[in-house]
Structures are given as C-alpha cells and as structure tokens.
Motif scaffolding. Structure first.
Motif, mmCIF file in Angstrom:
data_model
loop_
_atom_site.group_PDB
_atom_site.id
_atom_site.type_symbol
_atom_site.label_atom_id
_atom_site.label_comp_id
_atom_site.label_asym_id
_atom_site.label_seq_id
_atom_site.Cartn_x
_atom_site.Cartn_y
_atom_site.Cartn_z
ATOM 1 N N LYS A 1 55.391 -8.418 5.310
ATOM 2 C CA LYS A 1 54.165 -8.428 6.106
ATOM 3 C C LYS A 1 53.662 -7.003 6.319
ATOM 4 C CE LYS A 1 54.173 -12.765 8.616
ATOM 5 N NZ LYS A 1 54.714 -13.439 9.776
ATOM 6 N N GLU A 2 54.603 -6.094 6.584
ATOM 7 C CA GLU A 2 54.215 -4.694 6.788
ATOM 8 C C GLU A 2 53.602 -4.123 5.520
ATOM 9 O OE1 GLU A 2 57.512 -2.450 8.322
ATOM 10 O OE2 GLU A 2 57.398 -3.537 10.238
ATOM 11 N N LEU A 3 54.250 -4.438 4.410
ATOM 12 C CA LEU A 3 53.762 -3.951 3.112
ATOM 13 C C LEU A 3 52.358 -4.490 2.833
ATOM 14 C CD1 LEU A 3 55.668 -2.239 1.336
ATOM 15 C CD2 LEU A 3 55.769 -4.185 -0.227
ATOM 16 N N GLU A 4 52.184 -5.758 3.165
ATOM 17 C CA GLU A 4 50.889 -6.408 2.955
ATOM 18 C C GLU A 4 49.810 -5.732 3.804
ATOM 19 O OE1 GLU A 4 50.015 -8.462 0.776
ATOM 20 O OE2 GLU A 4 48.038 -8.939 1.592
ATOM 21 N N LYS A 5 50.190 -5.345 5.019
ATOM 22 C CA LYS A 5 49.231 -4.677 5.907
ATOM 23 C C LYS A 5 48.864 -3.298 5.339
ATOM 24 C CE LYS A 5 48.187 -3.395 10.657
ATOM 25 N NZ LYS A 5 47.254 -2.476 10.077
ATOM 26 N N ILE A 6 49.883 -2.590 4.845
ATOM 27 C CA ILE A 6 49.623 -1.278 4.240
ATOM 28 C C ILE A 6 48.668 -1.443 3.058
ATOM 29 C CG2 ILE A 6 50.670 0.645 2.946
ATOM 30 C CD1 ILE A 6 53.193 0.190 4.717
ATOM 31 N N ARG A 7 48.920 -2.477 2.264
ATOM 32 C CA ARG A 7 48.093 -2.711 1.079
ATOM 33 C C ARG A 7 46.634 -2.985 1.470
ATOM 34 N NH1 ARG A 7 46.224 -6.982 -2.453
ATOM 35 N NH2 ARG A 7 46.528 -8.397 -0.719
ATOM 36 N N THR A 8 46.431 -3.889 2.437
ATOM 37 C CA THR A 8 45.040 -4.216 2.809
ATOM 38 C C THR A 8 44.349 -3.022 3.465
ATOM 39 O OG1 THR A 8 45.991 -5.365 4.701
ATOM 40 C CG2 THR A 8 45.046 -6.741 3.004
ATOM 41 N N ASP A 9 45.083 -2.300 4.335
ATOM 42 C CA ASP A 9 44.493 -1.116 4.977
ATOM 43 C C ASP A 9 44.099 -0.093 3.930
ATOM 44 O OD1 ASP A 9 44.856 -2.242 7.364
ATOM 45 O OD2 ASP A 9 46.490 -0.948 8.050
ATOM 46 N N PHE A 10 44.976 0.070 2.942
ATOM 47 C CA PHE A 10 44.746 1.048 1.886
ATOM 48 C C PHE A 10 43.475 0.704 1.101
ATOM 49 C CE2 PHE A 10 45.375 2.226 -2.611
ATOM 50 C CZ PHE A 10 45.456 3.599 -2.482
ATOM 51 N N VAL A 11 43.390 -0.546 0.670
ATOM 52 C CA VAL A 11 42.214 -0.970 -0.111
ATOM 53 C C VAL A 11 40.941 -0.830 0.723
ATOM 54 C CG1 VAL A 11 41.136 -2.857 -1.387
ATOM 55 C CG2 VAL A 11 43.585 -2.521 -1.537
ATOM 56 N N ALA A 12 41.026 -1.212 2.000
ATOM 57 C CA ALA A 12 39.844 -1.134 2.860
ATOM 58 C C ALA A 12 39.387 0.320 3.018
ATOM 59 C CB ALA A 12 40.142 -1.750 4.216
ATOM 60 N N THR A 13 40.354 1.229 3.235
ATOM 61 C CA THR A 13 40.002 2.634 3.416
ATOM 62 C C THR A 13 39.386 3.204 2.154
ATOM 63 O OG1 THR A 13 41.939 2.785 4.833
ATOM 64 C CG2 THR A 13 40.900 4.866 4.206
ATOM 65 N N ILE A 14 40.047 2.959 1.028
ATOM 66 C CA ILE A 14 39.539 3.481 -0.240
ATOM 67 C C ILE A 14 38.131 2.947 -0.507
ATOM 68 C CG2 ILE A 14 39.879 3.435 -2.764
ATOM 69 C CD1 ILE A 14 41.869 5.228 -1.487
ATOM 70 N N SER A 15 37.945 1.646 -0.278
ATOM 71 C CA SER A 15 36.633 1.053 -0.539
ATOM 72 C C SER A 15 35.555 1.728 0.295
ATOM 73 C CB SER A 15 36.649 -0.442 -0.237
ATOM 74 O OG SER A 15 37.713 -1.047 -0.906
ATOM 75 N N HIS A 16 35.869 1.941 1.575
ATOM 76 C CA HIS A 16 34.897 2.613 2.438
ATOM 77 C C HIS A 16 34.594 4.018 1.927
ATOM 78 C CE1 HIS A 16 33.534 0.250 5.690
ATOM 79 N NE2 HIS A 16 34.736 -0.246 5.910
ATOM 80 N N GLU A 17 35.651 4.713 1.515
ATOM 81 C CA GLU A 17 35.485 6.092 1.044
ATOM 82 C C GLU A 17 34.621 6.154 -0.215
ATOM 83 O OE1 GLU A 17 36.322 8.882 2.543
ATOM 84 O OE2 GLU A 17 37.046 7.674 4.207
ATOM 85 N N PHE A 18 34.598 5.075 -0.967
ATOM 86 C CA PHE A 18 33.783 5.038 -2.186
ATOM 87 C C PHE A 18 32.297 4.923 -1.870
ATOM 88 C CE2 PHE A 18 35.795 4.584 -6.378
ATOM 89 C CZ PHE A 18 37.123 4.715 -6.023
#
Ligand code: ADP
Length: 244
Positions: free
Chosen positions: A8-25
């Motif tokens: 679950k923690e890994l999944e949260k890191i993954r979604t947070d990561f994708v969300a941050t990167i997407s915003h940064e794009f």
C-alpha cells in the motif's frame, strides 16, 4: 500483514510520483504550445515550408503529451483512495448534451456529422455528473478521432428495466475482434499503421473505471472498416427520488 502494508505504501509512492511528475509537465508544455502558436501565426516572421512542418510536428506532439498528462492525472484521481463519487439524479439528456457541446464546432470543421437520438428524454440516472461527462466526452472524442471526413457519429440513450443504455456509434475505421476487450486496459492501442500515434491508450481505461464505479458495464462492438459502437449502462433514478 506486513506485505500488504508495504504494498500500500509503495502504491501511494507510485501515485504521488506520477501525479507530481504530471503536474510538473504542465507548465513547460503550456509554454511550448504558446511558443509554437506564436511561430505558426508568423508573428515573428514568415516561415518556409520546412520550418512550418517542423513546428506543426512540435505542436502535434505537445498536444499528445498534454492529453497524456491529463489522462494520467485523471487516472490517478480515480484510482486513489481519495476518489469520491457524488451520486445524484440527473436527466440523461443533460449529461449527453453537456458531453456533446465541446465537439459541435470540431465535428463541423472536420466534415463529420454528429447525431443525438434521444428516445428516453425523460430517463433519470444516478450519476456523478462531472465524472460521467468526462467518460462520455472521451467516447465521443475517440469516435471523432478514429473517423474520417464524411463519417457519422450517433449517440443514443434507451431505457430498459431500470437501466439506461448509452451508445456512441461511429462509421469509422473500426477495431479488430481481438482488441474488443483489451482496449479497455491501460496503454493498449490498436497497432495498425499510424493509428497508434493518435492517442495515449489511457482514455478507455479511465472510462471503464468511472462506469464501474457507477456499478455499470461498458463494452465495445466493432468491425474493421465498418465502424465501432461503445455502450455503457447506468441505473435509473426515480424522478421523485431525492438523494441529497
Ligand atoms: P487513445 O485514444 O488515447 O489511444 P483510448 O484508451 O481512448 O486511448 O483507446 C484505446 C485504443 O482503442 C485507441 O488507441 C484505438 O486504437 C482504439 N479505439 C478507441 N475508440 C475507437 C473508435 N471509436 N474507433 C476505432 N478505434 C478506437
């Protein structure tokens, strides 16, 4: 259970990561698109044919990247535990009208026809308005994307035994049988000539998640060179039903 917590923690890191990167794009993408628009309008001077072609290619790829970023953000929103669906009763015709509106101009420009045949004017459904319009929008957008000038797109809604069936049908290039289920998976696109470059392969995955969150079903019927139709179901709401 240790592994489940870790997962679950890994999944949260993954979604947070994708969300941050997407915003940064988003910010650099906006400036790339503004820059290419200024160049295309020849406000900085005349372009020769080669320069125009390069700039058009940059513009097209930035559009595609923007769609990818938006689809990814939508997917993350839907998949995250925070996704909240607010179900209320709406006339199906309002949902369809709202989804069709953004495409009216585009369809005319591209020489296609968009029909809306609503036999069930008075059907009310239980839905999250914003999310269901996003889903229907995507189906219409695909129907437009995968058709040529002269083709037709028809949207119908019919009610049967407390279920409303919404169908988006097109007379476009169609989808081979072996893809009819697979295209609802993330990043799956029909690999045929240049078709794979038109989109992101994420849209239908998000659409399916939205429909399933409504306890509905979605499927595709299609034949290459004849056309495709996508149908999803929603439960009806009684007119007098008040859910607020
Ligand atoms: P995208 O359109 O961004 O690639 P989607 O998940 O919306 O992603 O669609 C997945 C694939 O399904 C598309 O790449 C395309 O190959 C196929 N597809 C979807 N809708 C249609 C349609 N109306 N007609 C033909 N092919 C379609």
């Amino acid at each position: 259970f240790q592994n489940v917590t870790q997962l679950k923690e890994l999944e949260k890191i993954r979604t947070d990561f994708v969300a941050t990167i997407s915003h940064e794009f988003k910010t650099p993408l906006t400036s790339i698109m503004m820059g290419t628009d200024v160049l295309m309008e020849e406000r900085m001077g005349r372009l020769n044919e080669d320069q125009r072609q390069f700039i058009e290619a940059i513009r097209e790829d930035s559009n595609r990247l923007t769609k990818l970023v938006n689809d990814l953000l939508e997917l993350m929103k839907i998949e995250s535990a925070k996704a909240v669906f607010k179900f209320k009763k709406y006339p199906i015709k309002d949902i369809i009208q709202c989804s069709v509106k953004p495409f009216i101009q585009l369809v005319i420009q591209q020489g296609k026809t968009l029909y809306y045949d609503n036999k069930e004017e008075n059907s009310y459904v239980l839905a999250d308005f914003e999310k269901i319009t996003w889903a229907l929008n995507n189906l219409i957008s695909n129907a437009i994307k995968y058709t040529d000038s002269g083709d037709e797109i028809t949207i119908t809604a019919k009610e049967e035994k407390n279920i409303v069936y919404v169908t988006v049908k097109d007379t476009g290039m169609g989808i081979p049988q072996e893809y009819h289920e697979k295209i609802f998976e993330k990043f799956v696109q029909v690999r045929d000539g240049d078709m794979e470059f038109r989109g992101t392969g994420l849209g239908l995955a998000v659409v399916r998640e939205i429909i399933e969150a409504h306890n509905g079903r979605i499927w595709c019927e299609s034949e290459p060179d004849i056309g495709s139709s996508f149908t999803f179901t929603l439960y009806t709401a009684e007119k007098e039903q008040d859910l607020e």
